[in-house]
Design a protein around this motif. Structure first.
Motif, PDB file in Angstrom:
ATOM      1  N   GLY A   1       0.825  -1.208   0.000  1.00  0.00           N
ATOM      2  CA  GLY A   1       0.000   0.000   0.000  1.00  0.00           C
ATOM      3  C   GLY A   1       0.858   1.256   0.000  1.00  0.00           C
ATOM      4  O   GLY A   1       0.619   2.191  -0.774  1.00  0.00           O
ATOM      5  N   GLY A   2       1.866   1.281   0.858  1.00  0.00           N
ATOM      6  CA  GLY A   2       2.748   2.440   0.933  1.00  0.00           C
ATOM      7  C   GLY A   2       3.495   2.657  -0.374  1.00  0.00           C
ATOM      8  O   GLY A   2       3.669   3.782  -0.858  1.00  0.00           O
ATOM      9  N   LEU A   3       3.912   1.539  -0.961  1.00  0.00           N
ATOM     10  CA  LEU A   3       4.638   1.542  -2.228  1.00  0.00           C
ATOM     11  C   LEU A   3       3.791   2.150  -3.346  1.00  0.00           C
ATOM     12  O   LEU A   3       4.247   3.003  -4.109  1.00  0.00           O
ATOM     13  CB  LEU A   3       4.939   0.076  -2.517  1.00  0.00           C
ATOM     14  N   TRP A   4       2.541   1.712  -3.441  1.00  0.00           N
ATOM     15  CA  TRP A   4       1.668   2.239  -4.496  1.00  0.00           C
ATOM     16  C   TRP A   4       1.387   3.727  -4.284  1.00  0.00           C
ATOM     17  O   TRP A   4       1.375   4.519  -5.229  1.00  0.00           O
ATOM     18  CB  TRP A   4       0.346   1.441  -4.520  1.00  0.00           C
ATOM     19  N   ASP A   5       1.128   4.101  -3.030  1.00  0.00           N
ATOM     20  CA  ASP A   5       0.854   5.498  -2.705  1.00  0.00           C
ATOM     21  C   ASP A   5       2.027   6.370  -3.159  1.00  0.00           C
ATOM     22  O   ASP A   5       1.855   7.377  -3.870  1.00  0.00           O
ATOM     23  CB  ASP A   5       0.651   5.601  -1.184  1.00  0.00           C
ATOM     24  N   ASN A   6       3.236   5.977  -2.770  1.00  0.00           N
ATOM     25  CA  ASN A   6       4.397   6.799  -3.098  1.00  0.00           C
ATOM     26  C   ASN A   6       4.762   6.736  -4.572  1.00  0.00           C
ATOM     27  O   ASN A   6       5.313   7.692  -5.104  1.00  0.00           O
ATOM     28  CB  ASN A   6       5.577   6.412  -2.205  1.00  0.00           C
TER      29      ASN A   6
END
Lengths: 694, 694
Positions: free
Chosen positions: A625-630
């Motif tokens: 999730g963090g990866l996609w957001d960033n």
């Protein structure tokens, strides 16, 4: 009780009082900051009101749940009331309620300060990064101090009054119940509002993200606060209490003297003091880098804790250097896990950029690469937890029977020692996120928005680290909860004169049975939460359509016409709680069924399976999730074609998938594991007496 | 060796011979079917040639790998050659090579028949569903009979010659090595070709799916054969051998008499006979339903097996009804797992339709709902495996020490008893899938295509069931491999006079350390395979662009101008093997490192973690992938807006994500687990003698 322990009880209360006083000082400092922009004041007030609506409704449902649970505890736990220990049952029920209430108070005040700080941080940003940073950070620190102060005070009070660490499991279960509602419920709430606001506003009507005509827009901002401030705070309150409670249960089972019990309190006290020092030491230059400021506070706290606990080990009688080593190992591994998480989710590092590049080939590749790197990102954290448990055990095993598992529980206490600092950094995020939105709404100009952007981006970076840290800590905590469960089960077995448990053997099919079912539960739990967000968003979208259709002049933005924000918030709240309850119940019911089929042996396996697959899925979902957001943000910063490109469209889809992964399901798994572990410990007497096999 | 065992050795060879003879008969029957359409003959020949290219290259690389492995085995296993047991080491090395060679032969012939059947099935479809079904089914049955015949013959031969069940682990490791290349390598190959063909053909040039101008189009059809026929066959060969080998290792460790060893062979023989009967009994009416025909053959096989084994139990001395019960439990649970898998992936059931509906809100919802239901779908299968292990154990525990775990291994043998039928049904799928494509290419008219479509759709439905079945069987098999590992480790411990292992205690941090790392490995392994498909597809797309740019007249479809299909196949092959090797090596290296750190205790934990998270992820990925595939097909059948709608676009993205989930990563995890379990068993002597902790 001996003198040393009495001293630490006293110091616990004193340190909690210092934390509260410091929190009060910071609160007043934040309140004193000026606020002039009428638009900002108005929207900020709406957010505050919305958050209060959610909290009221949430606590209302929780109160009913807690009342039922308290009555059940009163009748059944630690052992059925007809066995005669009425006082124990009463203590347990009261401890349970105290756990929910203390956590609720911390959450409530934290939200109050956060919704006070957001507007003030936005206005302070007009004068530069330094004052805006301080408002955001100090607002968040109030939450951090309250959570740790309340947990220390509560644990000390319960043990001081009852003298029985098992009663702490009741207190811890109270904290977990609240965390389940706050974290999983808040997680469903925030993503419901986010998705609905985007779908109706940006997609259907083409109005800007924070347009006040959209009935969901306040709910969206409220979501950031209830999910990331109150939810995260309750989650870490829960982990912190569980770590202390399990360490204390094991410490009490160890030996006649109180040194080990004292040591648990001593480490918790010094952790809180270190956080206070770290918070007070937080500094930023006039043109300073907020990420560096946040991280250096964390490092200061870590170093201070290691020095203070070393000093305490040298000074106090019966304190062991081996335990210090175990605790230090836990803390250092926590920092390492944080750093590896950062590697997978920071847009200055290669992984985020690879996912951004893959997005150029279409959304399927965004998803495939994000899922893959999310899977890989679980490895270093799991190795870290495995190694710290092994090292802590090896260090402490020579101290005698039972000390090895005590060492692991102290590694968890060590990892959570700086939790005050972690929460401060974490709560800083949604405050400056709100501040950025408010700066735009209030028309504070490009320079101010740029400043707010910089603060916001630091919040996102630091959040990834703290999230990795809190999953790691939960991992170690539940290992010691497994130890606590064994202690409880053995007490119950001893009471009925049966053979004690010496361990849970994988080769036993009863244990294996538990492991397989335990491993499936976090997957089912997260799936139900994700599906819950989806269903709830459909309800909210219907309500938004209703308002646009029935409130005259709303769509056109006629002067004085306002949407019914409260109703949207109400729907999101009701839906969130409605979707959460089956997911929570299934986890609890599975525990009960497995326990009644296979007894304590199956439950040992069940908890293990739950921990292992829970850790894997939580790390996977949070990091993907963090990866996609960033990746999306990285593309929006002009890379890989920038906004509006094919890659951007694909990255937006990745971000939408990642939202419930990282803000609903992933972080709620921690709570699910703790709840299940505590239910198992509390019901150990029942499982010992009634089961089909094993 | 006693007389009874000698009888079963003889019967094993005889039954294998019957299976080979029946396979030869079916092969000749298929070959006899008419083939007239020149276009079909041409493309069918290209597919055959392509599959041969892949097999040649694959076996070439495998030969090098196997040569190195055989030399290492010769020097080191079962114990270092300088310890003096040269004959054992030689037997082990030869058994290893025999395992790879027998599986390779079965795969090679299976591919040959499959590529012979596809065109013939297409042409037979002109005369109705009955002849076309029979060609497809009998072509697939050749593979099923060969795989089971070869595995029975190999296992019997190794044990007959050496008399030492431990040597079987070498044979099993040979089968696993091949399966790793065939299944994971084939999985990367097939999805590389699929993705590249779609991206360059359909998306960039706008030419139809099976247009022969596209250099990747043959590779795509080849992929179906090498992934789903050869890969799946090698996977089940591997599982079947592993189940028998571990049951035999445990049976030999049980007692002096040979009844248990005889029983393992007896069940395997009767399983093969039942499959032969089931295959021979496969019937379809003139307008019959092919799904029902396939499923009823499975049920016939199951019933025949249960009756025959019951009769054997009544007749033969030393055969136990308890073991029969364990085996029957395994088989029945396998059927139940198959049925629940069907519930989650069949488009006449609600789940597929829900995901299709969610696709209307955009691809993010396709992904979120598919992931969620995929997670939930793991629960029934894991409960099924857990319950069957528990029941098998409870049934057999009263027989004495060691019998309980033998019961579990016989549940695995029971679940795999009908594997001949499963492979036949599974290999039917790609044959009729190819047939459908060939019917279109050959211009056989709408009626024929509709018939071929119906056959193809039955293949997809049945595939979901068999996939669930094979994952369940692998789950039970690896539990018994865990038992085999303990037997091996104890033999090694006894040899050096150390204390024997009585189990693996979760509460031991050495075991726990192994569990956490073991659980992370399947996630990393699958991630590397998925990323491998991505990288490999990029290479192949570059080659396709090169051909279109450099071969004159190709783009325009000039008469006589042909693309270089072989080069594409070569690139896909080389890339698949290149991407596969690091993923395989990481799994093996992690096993070695964990063993050298924590010894046999850590390895016990490692295998458990690997099994648990491997099962969860394999079920999740296979079922989500199947779900997305069928949702897309459901929408294409005209639901939710049909082809070209928003929902369809979203479903296509879901399908693209699902492709490497269900055809590359998901099914390869089985093999990864088996490889790791066997490496652990083979190296148990090393781990017993050298390790840091524990």
């Amino acid at each position: 009780m001996d003198n040393q322990l009495a001293l630490f009880y006293g110091l616990s209360v004193l340190t909690a009082a210092i934390a509260f006083a410091f929190a009060a000082y910071l609160y007043l400092w934040v309140k004193k900051q000026k606020t002039q922009n009428a638009r900002i004041q108005e929207v900020s007030a709406l957010i505050k009101e919305g958050a209060n609506t959610f909290m009221r409704r949430e606590y209302g449902v929780l109160a009913k749940f807690a009342a039922v649970a308290a009555v059940l505890i009163l009748i059944l736990l630690p052992s059925p009331i007809w066995n005669g220990n009425i006082l124990d049952n009463l203590s347990m029920a009261i401890a349970y309620l105290a756990g929910t209430v203390l956590s609720a108070i911390a959450g409530k005040i934290g939200i109050m300060v956060a919704t006070l700080s957001n507007g003030r941080s936005a206005e302070a940003a007009q004068e530069g990064i330094k004052p805006a940073f301080l408002v955001g950070f100090r607002g968040g620190a109030v939450m951090g101090l309250l959570v740790v102060g309340c947990s220390l005070l509560g644990v000390a009070a319960v043990l001081m009054v009852t003298g029985n660490a098992s009663i702490l499991l009741g207190f811890s279960f109270g904290a977990s119940s609240l965390a389940l509602f706050a974290k999983a419920g808040g997680g469903i709430f925030t993503k419901t509002a986010d998705v609905s606001a985007d779908l109706t506003g940006k997609v259907e009507l083409g109005i800007p993200e924070d347009d006040p005509r959209n009935p969901a827009v306040v709910a969206d901002n409220v979501g950031d606060n209830v999910g990331d401030v109150a939810g995260m705070g309750a989650d870490l309150f829960d982990s912190n209490v569980a770590a202390m409670a399990s360490a204390l249960v094991i410490a009490q089972s160890l030996s006649g003297d109180y040194a080990n019990v004292s040591m648990v309190f001593c480490y918790a006290i010094l952790g809180l003091l270190s956080s206070i020092i770290g918070i007070a030491a937080a500094r930023i230059g006039k043109h300073g880098n907020p990420t560096r400021a946040l991280n250096s506070s964390t490092y200061v706290t870590t170093a201070v804790f290691l020095v203070l606990t070393a000093a305490a080990t040298a000074i106090f009688e019966g304190f062991s250097w081996r335990i210090w080593g175990a605790s230090a190992t836990g803390l250092l591994v926590g920092v390492i896990i944080g750093i590896t998480t950062d590697y997978f989710t920071d847009d200055t590092k290669p992984i985020v950029r690879k996912v951004a590049r893959a997005s150029g080939s279409g959304p399927a590749f965004t998803i495939l690469s994000g899922v893959s790197y999310g899977f890989i990102s679980a490895l270093p954290a799991m190795v870290g937890i495995a190694v710290s448990a092994l090292v802590a055990y090896q260090i402490c095993a020579p101290m005698g029977d039972g000390y090895a598992i005590f060492g692991i529980s102290m590694a968890a206490v060590g990892m959570l020692s700086i939790v005050g600092m972690i929460i401060s950094n974490d709560a800083y995020g949604p405050i400056v996120d709100n501040a950025r939105g408010l700066a735009e709404i209030g028309g504070l100009g490009e320079d101010t928005i740029r400043t707010a952007d910089e603060l916001d981006s630091a919040g996102n970076t630091v959040k990834a680290v703290t999230k990795g840290f809190s999953i790691g800590a939960a991992g170690l905590t539940v290992i010691s909860l497994l130890g606590a469960f064994m202690s409880e089960a053995n007490a119950a077995l001893a009471a009925v004169g049966k053979e004690l448990i010496v361990g849970f053997d994988i080769m036993s099919p009863t244990v294996f049975f538990g492991i397989l079912i335990g491993a499936a539960i976090p997957a089912v739990f997260s799936a139900m939460l994700i599906l819950g967000v989806d269903k709830n968003a459909q309800r909210m979208v219907a309500e938004i359509h209703r308002q646009f259709d029935s409130i005259e002049g709303l769509r056109e933005g006629k002067e004085g016409v306002k949407p019914d924000y409260g109703r949207c918030i109400n729907i999101a709240t009701t839906g969130a709680l409605k979707e959460l309850i089956p997911a929570g119940l299934i986890s609890i019911l599975a525990t009960v069924v497995v326990g009644l089929i296979g007894g304590p042996q199956a439950i040992g396996g069940f908890l293990l399976g739950n921990i292992v697959s829970g850790l894997l899925l939580a790390l996977f979902m949070s990091n993907s999730g963090g990866l996609w957001d960033n990746s999306k943000k990285y593309i929006e910063s002009g890379q890989e074609g920038g906004k509006g490109s094919q890659a951007h469209k694909a990255a937006v889809i990745g971000d939408t998938v990642g939202d419930p992964f990282k803000d609903t399901a992933g972080p709620s798994i921690n709570t699910q594991i703790t709840v299940v572990s505590l239910v198992a410990s509390l019901l150990s007497t029942v499982f010992v007496q009634f089961h089909l096999f094993g």
